[in-house]
Each structure stands twice: as structure tokens, then as C-alpha cells.
Design a protein around this motif. Structure first.
Motif, PDB file in Angstrom:
ATOM      1  N   CYS A 106      23.874  39.668  30.046  1.00  0.00           N
ATOM      2  CA  CYS A 106      22.767  38.721  30.101  1.00  0.00           C
ATOM      3  C   CYS A 106      22.141  38.697  31.495  1.00  0.00           C
ATOM      4  O   CYS A 106      20.921  38.677  31.644  1.00  0.00           O
ATOM      5  N   LEU A 146      21.061  34.258  22.446  1.00  0.00           N
ATOM      6  CA  LEU A 146      22.322  33.561  22.744  1.00  0.00           C
ATOM      7  C   LEU A 146      22.111  32.519  23.837  1.00  0.00           C
ATOM      8  O   LEU A 146      22.611  31.397  23.747  1.00  0.00           O
ATOM      9  N   TYR A 147      21.367  32.902  24.849  1.00  0.00           N
ATOM     10  CA  TYR A 147      21.065  31.994  25.968  1.00  0.00           C
ATOM     11  C   TYR A 147      20.276  30.788  25.460  1.00  0.00           C
ATOM     12  O   TYR A 147      20.595  29.642  25.766  1.00  0.00           O
ATOM     13  N   SER A 148      19.269  31.041  24.642  1.00  0.00           N
ATOM     14  CA  SER A 148      18.430  29.964  24.096  1.00  0.00           C
ATOM     15  C   SER A 148      19.214  29.053  23.158  1.00  0.00           C
ATOM     16  O   SER A 148      19.024  27.839  23.154  1.00  0.00           O
ATOM     17  N   TRP A 149      20.082  29.645  22.339  1.00  0.00           N
ATOM     18  CA  TRP A 149      20.877  28.839  21.422  1.00  0.00           C
ATOM     19  C   TRP A 149      21.724  27.843  22.201  1.00  0.00           C
ATOM     20  O   TRP A 149      21.832  26.676  21.824  1.00  0.00           O
ATOM     21  N   SER A 150      22.309  28.298  23.294  1.00  0.00           N
ATOM     22  CA  SER A 150      23.114  27.403  24.125  1.00  0.00           C
ATOM     23  C   SER A 150      22.265  26.267  24.682  1.00  0.00           C
ATOM     24  O   SER A 150      22.680  25.106  24.664  1.00  0.00           O
ATOM     25  N   ASP A 151      21.089  26.589  25.193  1.00  0.00           N
ATOM     26  CA  ASP A 151      20.188  25.554  25.716  1.00  0.00           C
ATOM     27  C   ASP A 151      19.899  24.492  24.657  1.00  0.00           C
ATOM     28  O   ASP A 151      19.866  23.301  24.944  1.00  0.00           O
ATOM     29  N   ASN A 186      21.707  23.713  21.940  1.00  0.00           N
ATOM     30  CA  ASN A 186      22.837  23.106  21.253  1.00  0.00           C
ATOM     31  C   ASN A 186      23.942  22.540  22.139  1.00  0.00           C
ATOM     32  O   ASN A 186      24.835  21.863  21.638  1.00  0.00           O
ATOM     33  N   ALA A 187      23.909  22.802  23.424  1.00  0.00           N
ATOM     34  CA  ALA A 187      24.997  22.363  24.309  1.00  0.00           C
ATOM     35  C   ALA A 187      25.217  20.856  24.259  1.00  0.00           C
ATOM     36  O   ALA A 187      26.358  20.386  24.196  1.00  0.00           O
ATOM     37  N   VAL A 210      25.289  22.824  30.626  1.00  0.00           N
ATOM     38  CA  VAL A 210      25.115  24.266  30.764  1.00  0.00           C
ATOM     39  C   VAL A 210      24.141  24.521  31.903  1.00  0.00           C
ATOM     40  O   VAL A 210      23.034  23.979  31.913  1.00  0.00           O
ATOM     41  N   ARG A 223      21.812  27.054  34.441  1.00  0.00           N
ATOM     42  CA  ARG A 223      20.770  28.031  34.152  1.00  0.00           C
ATOM     43  C   ARG A 223      20.799  29.141  35.214  1.00  0.00           C
ATOM     44  O   ARG A 223      19.886  29.274  36.009  1.00  0.00           O
TER      45      ARG A 223
END
Length: 138
Positions: A30, A96-101, A103-104, A111, A113
Motif C-alpha cells: 500500500c 482496502l485503505y478506503s474500507w478501513s476509513d 468502517n474503523a 486509524v 493516515r
């Protein structure tokens, strides 16, 4: 790669996860998706990753043909970059990065950045909402 790949897989996702599996591989990819980085830069971006593990993961990713490393002219430090084979993972890594943003907070975690740090814009993690998820939903 550290582990030999099986000769067949029941599902394409199983194969992908076998290649990308192992803690930190997708995180390293990433960061390299944004731009090539020196070893010391990767260490700084992933403070929980020790030298031995970073070296191991970089070697595995290089052996898999996903990362390339070069020594720029007159420079002692090697530079790591996504290899051509890994360019097709760029969209997946971004997702994957966006999903974490997105849903965290539902999991009650902060999370950071770090990709913004690579681009020269240090950003602190956003506060977590007081509402914690009690179960993991699909």
C-alpha cells in the motif's frame, strides 16, 4: 516466497491471499503504491514492524515479483517500488485503505493516515465515535 505455493487452489481468493498473506505485506504494498520508498522510510511509516520482519517481507515480495529494488546512482540506500506484476493490485490496495476509513469507527478503533505522510501531509487519526460495534457484520 517464504512458504511454497500449493500447485492448485479451490478459489481465486485463496490463491491471492496466499500470495499476499503474512502480516505486513499488504501494508508495505500500500505504501509502495503511492511512490517508491527507501528502507528507512518504510521503517518510519511502519513503526511496529521490526527490521528483521521488514527485511523478510521485502524479500518475500521481491521473490514473488511484486516489489523491485534498485540502488540509485551514487546512493547507498536501496529504493523499493511496486513491480509491474503488482501494479494491477493498486485498485485493490486503495479499496482496502478506503474500507478501513469507512468502517474503523464501527469497530471502535482509530486509524492513522500514513499515506498522507508519504505525500507530505501528516494527518492525525480521527477521533473514534463513542458507539462501539458489538458484533462484526458483513
Amino acid at each position: 516466497m517464504g512458504n511454497r505455493l500449493a500447485k492448485s487452489f479451490n478459489c481465486p481468493t485463496e490463491f491471492t491471499l496466499q500470495v499476499l498473506g503474512g502480516k505486513w505485506k499488504t501494508v508495505i504494498l500500500c505504501f509502495l503504491k503511492v511512490r517508491p520508498l527507501r528502507y528507512a522510510e518504510l521503517r518510519k511509516l511502519i513503526p511496529k514492524l521490526n527490521d528483521k520482519m521488514l527485511s523478510e517481507r521485502l524479500r518475500e515480495l521481491t521473490d514473488a515479483g511484486l516489489v523491485s529494488h534498485t540502488k540509485p546512482d551514487g546512493n547507498k540506500a536501496e529504493v523499493y517500488a511496486l513491480a509491474a506484476r503488482a501494479e494491477s493490485l493498486s485498485r485493490i490496495l486503495g479499496e482496502l485503505y478506503s474500507w478501513s476509513d469507512s468502517n474503523a469507527a464501527m469497530f471502535g478503533v482509530k486509524v492513522g493516515r500514513p499515506l498522507n505522510m508519504i505525500e507530505g501531509r501528516p494527518v492525525e487519526p480521527e477521533p473514534v465515535s463513542s458507539q462501539r460495534a458489538t458484533s462484526i457484520e458483513p
